[in-house]
Design a protein around this motif. Structure first.
Motif, PDB file in Angstrom:
ATOM      1  N   LEU A 103       0.834  -1.204   0.000  1.00  0.00           N
ATOM      2  CA  LEU A 103       0.000   0.000   0.000  1.00  0.00           C
ATOM      3  C   LEU A 103       0.868   1.252   0.000  1.00  0.00           C
ATOM      4  O   LEU A 103       0.603   2.204  -0.751  1.00  0.00           O
ATOM      5  CB  LEU A 103      -0.926  -0.003   1.225  1.00  0.00           C
ATOM      6  N   ALA A 104       1.928   1.239   0.812  1.00  0.00           N
ATOM      7  CA  ALA A 104       2.835   2.393   0.855  1.00  0.00           C
ATOM      8  C   ALA A 104       3.526   2.580  -0.501  1.00  0.00           C
ATOM      9  O   ALA A 104       3.651   3.709  -0.986  1.00  0.00           O
ATOM     10  CB  ALA A 104       3.871   2.208   1.961  1.00  0.00           C
ATOM     11  N   GLU A 105       3.953   1.457  -1.111  1.00  0.00           N
ATOM     12  CA  GLU A 105       4.588   1.556  -2.427  1.00  0.00           C
ATOM     13  C   GLU A 105       3.618   2.097  -3.463  1.00  0.00           C
ATOM     14  O   GLU A 105       3.994   2.928  -4.298  1.00  0.00           O
ATOM     15  CB  GLU A 105       5.110   0.186  -2.858  1.00  0.00           C
ATOM     16  N   LEU A 106       2.368   1.615  -3.405  1.00  0.00           N
ATOM     17  CA  LEU A 106       1.365   2.100  -4.367  1.00  0.00           C
ATOM     18  C   LEU A 106       1.087   3.584  -4.155  1.00  0.00           C
ATOM     19  O   LEU A 106       0.951   4.339  -5.129  1.00  0.00           O
ATOM     20  CB  LEU A 106       0.075   1.287  -4.241  1.00  0.00           C
ATOM     21  N   LYS A 107       1.007   4.008  -2.894  1.00  0.00           N
ATOM     22  CA  LYS A 107       0.797   5.429  -2.620  1.00  0.00           C
ATOM     23  C   LYS A 107       1.977   6.242  -3.133  1.00  0.00           C
ATOM     24  O   LYS A 107       1.797   7.315  -3.710  1.00  0.00           O
ATOM     25  CB  LYS A 107       0.610   5.665  -1.114  1.00  0.00           C
ATOM     26  N   GLU A 108       3.194   5.724  -2.905  1.00  0.00           N
ATOM     27  CA  GLU A 108       4.392   6.425  -3.364  1.00  0.00           C
ATOM     28  C   GLU A 108       4.398   6.519  -4.891  1.00  0.00           C
ATOM     29  O   GLU A 108       4.697   7.580  -5.457  1.00  0.00           O
ATOM     30  CB  GLU A 108       5.627   5.675  -2.873  1.00  0.00           C
ATOM     31  N   LYS A 109       4.065   5.408  -5.555  1.00  0.00           N
ATOM     32  CA  LYS A 109       4.008   5.427  -7.016  1.00  0.00           C
ATOM     33  C   LYS A 109       2.935   6.388  -7.510  1.00  0.00           C
ATOM     34  O   LYS A 109       3.142   7.114  -8.483  1.00  0.00           O
ATOM     35  CB  LYS A 109       3.729   4.020  -7.556  1.00  0.00           C
ATOM     36  N   ALA A 110       1.785   6.386  -6.835  1.00  0.00           N
ATOM     37  CA  ALA A 110       0.700   7.288  -7.232  1.00  0.00           C
ATOM     38  C   ALA A 110       1.116   8.740  -7.033  1.00  0.00           C
ATOM     39  O   ALA A 110       0.843   9.599  -7.887  1.00  0.00           O
ATOM     40  CB  ALA A 110      -0.565   6.987  -6.419  1.00  0.00           C
ATOM     41  N   ALA A 111       1.794   9.026  -5.922  1.00  0.00           N
ATOM     42  CA  ALA A 111       2.254  10.393  -5.679  1.00  0.00           C
ATOM     43  C   ALA A 111       3.297  10.789  -6.718  1.00  0.00           C
ATOM     44  O   ALA A 111       3.271  11.920  -7.245  1.00  0.00           O
ATOM     45  CB  ALA A 111       2.846  10.504  -4.267  1.00  0.00           C
TER      46      ALA A 111
END
Length: 182
Positions: A103-111
């Motif tokens: 989830l953190a990686e996905l948020k980072e990628k989305a950001a």
């Protein structure tokens, strides 16, 4: 029977006392019977009793052994169940941690993607603004040259002269806009 009592009474014998030879025959017969019982019957009974006692003791030992094995199996089962629960908890915690990391990686990628799109939009907007400014300068320059030529009464078709007039006009406009914005 009455005759027997009468004859015994006449002979002088006591009807309650048996004859000695009868006692002897009965005693010998009893001794033989006792010897047969002691020699053959009692050992057979003792052997049967010993076998039954041994079978019962063996059955008790087998039952105790089976009980001990069942207890050991139950303890092993309980230990395996405890181990399985601990393993399930560990796997669940790992899955939670992995899920949080994903989830953190996905948020980072989305950001990062949002920042890239925003930057790209800013670059595109700046390019379009520059293009619009250049287009406006050209159009304003043409209009200003035409207007100035009409006001002055002479043609300002010379490119160098018209470029100077346009630049001066736009510089004055920017100065006025900068003063009005403050």
């Amino acid at each position: 029977m009455h005759q027997f009592i009468v004859r015994a009474a006449t002979e002088g014998a006591n009807p309650l006392m048996p004859n000695w030879w009868e006692i002897l025959v009965v005693a010998v017969g009893f001794a033989i019977l006792l010897w047969i019982v002691v020699q053959f019957v009692v050992p057979a009974f003792e052997k049967t009793f010993a076998e039954r006692a041994e079978a019962i003791e063996g059955g008790i030992a087998k039952a105790e052994k089976a009980q001990a094995e069942a207890s050991a199996a139950l303890e092993e089962y309980k230990q395996q169940l405890t181990d399985a629960r601990a393993e399930a908890n560990r796997i669940r915690e790992e899955a939670r941690a992995e899920g949080a990391q994903i989830l953190a990686e996905l948020k980072e990628k989305a950001a990062a993607e949002a920042a890239r799109i925003t930057e790209q939009a800013h670059v595109q907007i700046e390019a379009e603004r520059q293009q619009a400014v250049a287009s406006l300068r050209a159009e304003v320059g043409t209009l200003a040259t035409t207007l100035a030529g009409r006001i002055v009464g002479e043609s300002l078709d010379d490119d160098a002269r018209s470029a100077r007039v346009v630049d001066r006009f736009l510089a004055e406009l920017e100065t006025q806009n900068a003063g009005a914005v403050k």
